[in-house]
Design a protein around this motif. Sequence first.
Motif, PDB file in Angstrom:
ATOM      1  N   LYS A 196     -18.583  28.049 -30.272  1.00 45.35           N
ATOM      2  CA  LYS A 196     -18.398  28.868 -29.071  1.00 45.35           C
ATOM      3  C   LYS A 196     -17.158  28.470 -28.277  1.00 45.35           C
ATOM      4  O   LYS A 196     -16.391  29.318 -27.844  1.00 45.35           O
ATOM      5  CB  LYS A 196     -19.617  28.733 -28.156  1.00 45.35           C
ATOM      6  CG  LYS A 196     -20.899  29.231 -28.739  1.00 45.35           C
ATOM      7  CD  LYS A 196     -22.036  28.942 -27.785  1.00 45.35           C
ATOM      8  CE  LYS A 196     -23.368  29.073 -28.489  1.00 45.35           C
ATOM      9  NZ  LYS A 196     -24.466  28.577 -27.694  1.00 45.35           N
ATOM     10  N   ASP A 197     -17.013  27.168 -28.055  1.00 44.09           N
ATOM     11  CA  ASP A 197     -16.005  26.698 -27.112  1.00 44.09           C
ATOM     12  C   ASP A 197     -14.738  26.127 -27.731  1.00 44.09           C
ATOM     13  O   ASP A 197     -13.693  26.125 -27.091  1.00 44.09           O
ATOM     14  CB  ASP A 197     -16.616  25.616 -26.205  1.00 44.09           C
ATOM     15  CG  ASP A 197     -17.806  26.129 -25.421  1.00 44.09           C
ATOM     16  OD1 ASP A 197     -17.875  27.349 -25.170  1.00 44.09           O
ATOM     17  OD2 ASP A 197     -18.675  25.306 -25.069  1.00 44.09           O
ATOM     18  N   ARG A 198     -14.833  25.580 -28.934  1.00 51.21           N
ATOM     19  CA  ARG A 198     -13.679  24.920 -29.551  1.00 51.21           C
ATOM     20  C   ARG A 198     -13.652  25.200 -31.056  1.00 51.21           C
ATOM     21  O   ARG A 198     -13.877  24.307 -31.870  1.00 51.21           O
ATOM     22  CB  ARG A 198     -13.748  23.416 -29.295  1.00 51.21           C
ATOM     23  CG  ARG A 198     -13.770  23.101 -27.796  1.00 51.21           C
ATOM     24  CD  ARG A 198     -13.915  21.651 -27.520  1.00 51.21           C
ATOM     25  NE  ARG A 198     -12.642  20.983 -27.812  1.00 51.21           N
ATOM     26  CZ  ARG A 198     -12.494  19.680 -27.811  1.00 51.21           C
ATOM     27  NH1 ARG A 198     -13.502  18.903 -27.553  1.00 51.21           N
ATOM     28  NH2 ARG A 198     -11.331  19.146 -28.074  1.00 51.21           N
ATOM     29  N   PRO A 199     -13.399  26.442 -31.422  1.00 51.92           N
ATOM     30  CA  PRO A 199     -13.460  26.813 -32.841  1.00 51.92           C
ATOM     31  C   PRO A 199     -12.530  25.999 -33.735  1.00 51.92           C
ATOM     32  O   PRO A 199     -12.793  25.850 -34.918  1.00 51.92           O
ATOM     33  CB  PRO A 199     -13.096  28.293 -32.856  1.00 51.92           C
ATOM     34  CG  PRO A 199     -12.563  28.608 -31.519  1.00 51.92           C
ATOM     35  CD  PRO A 199     -13.030  27.556 -30.567  1.00 51.92           C
ATOM     36  N   GLU A 200     -11.465  25.439 -33.160  1.00 49.71           N
ATOM     37  CA  GLU A 200     -10.553  24.632 -33.976  1.00 49.71           C
ATOM     38  C   GLU A 200     -11.226  23.349 -34.475  1.00 49.71           C
ATOM     39  O   GLU A 200     -10.788  22.753 -35.455  1.00 49.71           O
ATOM     40  CB  GLU A 200      -9.266  24.304 -33.201  1.00 49.71           C
ATOM     41  CG  GLU A 200      -9.442  23.386 -32.013  1.00 49.71           C
ATOM     42  CD  GLU A 200      -9.856  24.053 -30.706  1.00 49.71           C
ATOM     43  OE1 GLU A 200      -9.814  23.376 -29.668  1.00 49.71           O
ATOM     44  OE2 GLU A 200     -10.221  25.244 -30.721  1.00 49.71           O
ATOM     45  N   HIS A 201     -12.307  22.926 -33.828  1.00 50.11           N
ATOM     46  CA  HIS A 201     -13.029  21.724 -34.234  1.00 50.11           C
ATOM     47  C   HIS A 201     -14.218  22.038 -35.139  1.00 50.11           C
ATOM     48  O   HIS A 201     -14.762  21.134 -35.775  1.00 50.11           O
ATOM     49  CB  HIS A 201     -13.533  20.958 -33.009  1.00 50.11           C
ATOM     50  CG  HIS A 201     -12.423  20.390 -32.187  1.00 50.11           C
ATOM     51  ND1 HIS A 201     -11.756  19.242 -32.526  1.00 50.11           N
ATOM     52  CD2 HIS A 201     -11.849  20.831 -31.044  1.00 50.11           C
ATOM     53  CE1 HIS A 201     -10.819  19.005 -31.637  1.00 50.11           C
ATOM     54  NE2 HIS A 201     -10.851  19.947 -30.720  1.00 50.11           N
ATOM     55  N   ALA A 202     -14.605  23.287 -35.193  1.00 52.31           N
ATOM     56  CA  ALA A 202     -15.794  23.664 -35.957  1.00 52.31           C
ATOM     57  C   ALA A 202     -15.636  23.368 -37.445  1.00 52.31           C
ATOM     58  O   ALA A 202     -16.585  22.908 -38.094  1.00 52.31           O
ATOM     59  CB  ALA A 202     -16.127  25.142 -35.732  1.00 52.31           C
ATOM     60  N   LYS A 203     -14.463  23.597 -37.994  1.00 49.29           N
ATOM     61  CA  LYS A 203     -14.261  23.369 -39.429  1.00 49.29           C
ATOM     62  C   LYS A 203     -14.486  21.902 -39.788  1.00 49.29           C
ATOM     63  O   LYS A 203     -15.190  21.587 -40.748  1.00 49.29           O
ATOM     64  CB  LYS A 203     -12.860  23.807 -39.844  1.00 49.29           C
ATOM     65  CG  LYS A 203     -12.610  23.632 -41.323  1.00 49.29           C
ATOM     66  CD  LYS A 203     -11.241  24.104 -41.729  1.00 49.29           C
ATOM     67  CE  LYS A 203     -11.038  23.861 -43.218  1.00 49.29           C
ATOM     68  NZ  LYS A 203      -9.718  24.219 -43.660  1.00 49.29           N
ATOM     69  N   ALA A 204     -13.907  20.992 -39.025  1.00 43.48           N
ATOM     70  CA  ALA A 204     -14.067  19.559 -39.296  1.00 43.48           C
ATOM     71  C   ALA A 204     -15.529  19.136 -39.157  1.00 43.48           C
ATOM     72  O   ALA A 204     -16.033  18.341 -39.954  1.00 43.48           O
ATOM     73  CB  ALA A 204     -13.187  18.746 -38.369  1.00 43.48           C
ATOM     74  N   LEU A 205     -16.200  19.674 -38.164  1.00 44.71           N
ATOM     75  CA  LEU A 205     -17.609  19.338 -37.975  1.00 44.71           C
ATOM     76  C   LEU A 205     -18.458  19.896 -39.110  1.00 44.71           C
ATOM     77  O   LEU A 205     -19.400  19.245 -39.566  1.00 44.71           O
ATOM     78  CB  LEU A 205     -18.107  19.849 -36.619  1.00 44.71           C
ATOM     79  CG  LEU A 205     -17.547  19.089 -35.423  1.00 44.71           C
ATOM     80  CD1 LEU A 205     -17.815  19.865 -34.130  1.00 44.71           C
ATOM     81  CD2 LEU A 205     -18.122  17.693 -35.335  1.00 44.71           C
ATOM     82  N   GLY A 206     -18.122  21.076 -39.580  1.00 41.23           N
ATOM     83  CA  GLY A 206     -18.828  21.664 -40.717  1.00 41.23           C
ATOM     84  C   GLY A 206     -18.661  20.810 -41.967  1.00 41.23           C
ATOM     85  O   GLY A 206     -19.618  20.592 -42.723  1.00 41.23           O
TER      86      GLY A 206
END
Length: 62
Positions: A34-44
């Motif tokens: 929701k808030d920081r899509p640029e970090h979502a890939k690394a977290l995934g």
Amino acid sequence: MSEKTENHTHHLPSATDISREMEQVKREYDIALKDRPEHAKALGERLRKLEAQLQEGARGQA
């Protein structure tokens, strides 16, 4: 000069530790979507690695 050999014991995380970390990363992932899509890939990617660790540990105990 002589080489010094040291015995290192590596702590392998328990299934409980991995599960707790997965829950934390899942929460961070949901927020990132929701808030920081640029970090979502690394977290995934981190989630996938944790799931693989958990499955590997389960196979090792079977």
